[in-house]
Motif scaffolding. Structure first.
Motif, PDB file in Angstrom:
ATOM      1  N   ASP A   9       0.831  -1.207   0.000  1.00  0.00           N
ATOM      2  CA  ASP A   9       0.000   0.000   0.000  1.00  0.00           C
ATOM      3  C   ASP A   9       0.864   1.254   0.000  1.00  0.00           C
ATOM      4  OD1 ASP A   9      -2.265  -1.554  -0.002  1.00  0.00           O
ATOM      5  OD2 ASP A   9      -2.655  -1.355   2.144  1.00  0.00           O
ATOM      6  N   GLU A  10       1.966   1.217   0.751  1.00  0.00           N
ATOM      7  CA  GLU A  10       2.867   2.373   0.797  1.00  0.00           C
ATOM      8  C   GLU A  10       3.511   2.614  -0.570  1.00  0.00           C
ATOM      9  OE1 GLU A  10       5.533   1.324   3.892  1.00  0.00           O
ATOM     10  OE2 GLU A  10       4.157   1.886   5.521  1.00  0.00           O
ATOM     11  N   GLN A  11       3.956   1.531  -1.210  1.00  0.00           N
ATOM     12  CA  GLN A  11       4.578   1.682  -2.516  1.00  0.00           C
ATOM     13  C   GLN A  11       3.567   2.153  -3.565  1.00  0.00           C
ATOM     14  OE1 GLN A  11       7.760   1.522  -3.122  1.00  0.00           O
ATOM     15  NE2 GLN A  11       8.350   0.805  -1.091  1.00  0.00           N
ATOM     16  N   ALA A  12       2.358   1.598  -3.517  1.00  0.00           N
ATOM     17  CA  ALA A  12       1.332   2.007  -4.480  1.00  0.00           C
ATOM     18  C   ALA A  12       0.992   3.479  -4.323  1.00  0.00           C
ATOM     19  CB  ALA A  12       0.079   1.145  -4.298  1.00  0.00           C
ATOM     20  N   GLY A  17       1.360   8.579  -6.723  1.00  0.00           N
ATOM     21  CA  GLY A  17       1.241   9.946  -6.241  1.00  0.00           C
ATOM     22  C   GLY A  17       2.405  10.803  -6.705  1.00  0.00           C
ATOM     23  N   PRO A  18       2.958  11.624  -5.804  1.00  0.00           N
ATOM     24  CA  PRO A  18       3.997  12.582  -6.197  1.00  0.00           C
ATOM     25  C   PRO A  18       5.224  11.964  -6.846  1.00  0.00           C
ATOM     26  CG  PRO A  18       3.118  13.140  -4.036  1.00  0.00           C
ATOM     27  CD  PRO A  18       2.525  11.824  -4.406  1.00  0.00           C
ATOM     28  N   ALA A  19       5.683  10.810  -6.352  1.00  0.00           N
ATOM     29  CA  ALA A  19       6.891  10.203  -6.912  1.00  0.00           C
ATOM     30  C   ALA A  19       6.686   9.797  -8.364  1.00  0.00           C
ATOM     31  CB  ALA A  19       7.323   9.000  -6.079  1.00  0.00           C
ATOM     32  N   GLY A  20       5.529   9.195  -8.652  1.00  0.00           N
ATOM     33  CA  GLY A  20       5.249   8.793 -10.024  1.00  0.00           C
ATOM     34  C   GLY A  20       5.166   9.977 -10.964  1.00  0.00           C
ATOM     35  N   SER A  80       3.049   1.980 -11.132  1.00  0.00           N
ATOM     36  CA  SER A  80       2.683   3.396 -11.239  1.00  0.00           C
ATOM     37  C   SER A  80       1.785   3.687 -12.439  1.00  0.00           C
ATOM     38  CB  SER A  80       3.947   4.249 -11.341  1.00  0.00           C
ATOM     39  OG  SER A  80       3.624   5.593 -11.636  1.00  0.00           O
ATOM     40  N   GLY A  81       0.571   4.121 -12.172  1.00  0.00           N
ATOM     41  CA  GLY A  81      -0.334   4.510 -13.248  1.00  0.00           C
ATOM     42  C   GLY A  81       0.175   5.667 -14.084  1.00  0.00           C
ATOM     43  N   PRO A  82       0.645   6.766 -13.463  1.00  0.00           N
ATOM     44  CA  PRO A  82       1.150   7.892 -14.262  1.00  0.00           C
ATOM     45  C   PRO A  82       2.299   7.492 -15.180  1.00  0.00           C
ATOM     46  CG  PRO A  82       0.785   8.583 -12.006  1.00  0.00           C
ATOM     47  CD  PRO A  82       0.595   7.102 -12.029  1.00  0.00           C
ATOM     48  N   MET A  83       3.207   6.653 -14.698  1.00  0.00           N
ATOM     49  CA  MET A  83       4.347   6.268 -15.529  1.00  0.00           C
ATOM     50  C   MET A  83       3.934   5.320 -16.648  1.00  0.00           C
ATOM     51  SD  MET A  83       7.775   6.181 -13.199  1.00  0.00           S
ATOM     52  CE  MET A  83       7.256   5.323 -11.702  1.00  0.00           C
ATOM     53  N   VAL A 101       1.829  -2.957 -18.765  1.00  0.00           N
ATOM     54  CA  VAL A 101       0.832  -3.425 -17.809  1.00  0.00           C
ATOM     55  C   VAL A 101       1.034  -2.663 -16.503  1.00  0.00           C
ATOM     56  CG1 VAL A 101      -0.031  -5.396 -16.492  1.00  0.00           C
ATOM     57  CG2 VAL A 101       0.848  -5.748 -18.824  1.00  0.00           C
ATOM     58  N   GLN A 102      -0.035  -2.056 -16.010  1.00  0.00           N
ATOM     59  CA  GLN A 102       0.036  -1.457 -14.676  1.00  0.00           C
ATOM     60  C   GLN A 102      -0.335  -2.527 -13.666  1.00  0.00           C
ATOM     61  OE1 GLN A 102      -2.621   1.790 -13.731  1.00  0.00           O
ATOM     62  NE2 GLN A 102      -1.909   1.880 -11.618  1.00  0.00           N
ATOM     63  N   ALA A 103       0.641  -2.981 -12.904  1.00  0.00           N
ATOM     64  CA  ALA A 103       0.405  -4.066 -11.955  1.00  0.00           C
ATOM     65  C   ALA A 103       1.593  -4.192 -11.015  1.00  0.00           C
ATOM     66  CB  ALA A 103       0.196  -5.386 -12.696  1.00  0.00           C
ATOM     67  N   ASP A 104       1.357  -4.909  -9.930  1.00  0.00           N
ATOM     68  CA  ASP A 104       2.420  -5.305  -9.016  1.00  0.00           C
ATOM     69  C   ASP A 104       2.992  -6.619  -9.548  1.00  0.00           C
ATOM     70  OD1 ASP A 104       4.058  -6.036  -6.949  1.00  0.00           O
ATOM     71  OD2 ASP A 104       2.459  -6.316  -5.475  1.00  0.00           O
ATOM     72  N   ALA A 105       4.248  -6.600  -9.999  1.00  0.00           N
ATOM     73  CA  ALA A 105       4.848  -7.797 -10.588  1.00  0.00           C
ATOM     74  C   ALA A 105       4.966  -8.937  -9.596  1.00  0.00           C
ATOM     75  CB  ALA A 105       6.224  -7.464 -11.164  1.00  0.00           C
TER      76      ALA A 105
END
Length: 283
Positions: A9-12, A17-20, A80-83, A101-105
């Motif tokens: 959750d923290e990484q998502a 958010g700002p990092a992406g 990351s969705g934005p990336m 693909v936007q996903a957690d590998a």
């Protein structure tokens, strides 16, 4: 909530958010800075003669597109969705045979035995359960497929990467701490830990070699770089303008030893991790 779910959750939240958004905005600077590392990975996977490649933690897709131009097809995956949105748009504009693909590998249900190789530039250190993640990656490659990842060595060998937080620490006590072996930039600093993770998750022929790469960025981009990325990028967006200005005034001179005229230069101390997908044993 268990620790693995909390870490996810923290990484998502961070990368959506700002990092992406910062990585999207600064992709030109970052792609230039990490260009030599991109070349190492593209050359390595090209030597594999792979027809289909998976790029883990692909970001805005620079390496995904470069590999696709060489081998014919590359799939990038990132949380990351934005990336991912930016990566798709750039691939479409450039007419490159890459998909995203936007996903957690760590969790995504990839097609079994779909890829001939897996690569990653700084994308695998953030898994909450790395054994589970690399086992999942093993399931989506063919027997004998190659793995090539570039990861950071320790913070003591990468002073550029910790300069901003060390200089700002007296003013920003809430800066997140770097915890050994926890998801983050230096999670794979210990090569023996990396060997254990890969061996337990179905990889063999493991090699971990040091690589030292000179990276550069324009000096005019330095303030933007350290205020929007890394630990400062997590706290400065919420700071008032006076505090922000004070931090910049203190932190910018701390980078003076890396500045050469109009350019910032530093050595990225990394590991090149290689392995092969172990052949499944018959019961």
């Amino acid at each position: 909530m268990d620790a693995s779910r909390r870490s996810y959750d923290e990484q998502a939240a961070r990368w959506n958010g700002p990092a992406g958004h910062a990585w999207v905005d600064l992709q030109g600077v970052l792609n230039q800075m990490f260009g030599p590392i991109e070349e190492l990975l593209v050359d390595a996977v090209s030597a594999e003669h792979a027809a289909s490649v998976l790029d883990v933690g692909c970001g805005t897709g620079s390496i995904t597109r470069a590999v696709a131009r060489r081998v014919g097809h590359c799939v990038g995956v990132d949380i990351s969705g934005p990336m991912i949105e930016e990566a798709r748009a750039r691939a479409e504009r450039e007419g490159v045979p890459a998909s995203f693909v936007q996903a957690d590998a760590q969790e995504y249900a990839f097609e079994p035995a779909a890829f001939d190789a897996v690569i990653s530039r700084f994308g695998v250190m953030f898994f909450s359960d790395p054994v589970r993640a690399f086992a999942n990656l093993r399931s989506t490659v063919k027997d004998g497929a190659g793995l090539r990842c570039v990861v950071w060595r320790g913070p003591e060998e990468n002073p550029f990467m910790t300069t901003a937080e060390r200089a700002a620490a007296p003013f920003l006590p809430e800066l997140p701490a770097r915890l050994p072996d926890q998801p983050g930039q230096f999670a794979f600093a210990d090569p023996e830990r990396v060997r254990g993770i890969l061996a337990e998750s179905g990889w063999a022929g493991i090699g971990i070699e040091p690589v030292d790469v000179v990276c550069t960025l324009p000096e005019k981009e330095l303030v933007t770089y350290f205020t929007r990325l890394g630990p400062l990028g997590t706290v400065l967006p919420d700071a008032d303008e006076r505090t922000r200005a004070e931090i910049v005034e203190v932190v910018r001179p701390a980078f003076d030893s890396f500045v050469q005229g109009t350019e910032v230069r530093y050595t990225a101390a990394c590991w090149m991790v290689s392995a092969r997908a172990a052949t499944a044993k018959l019961s």
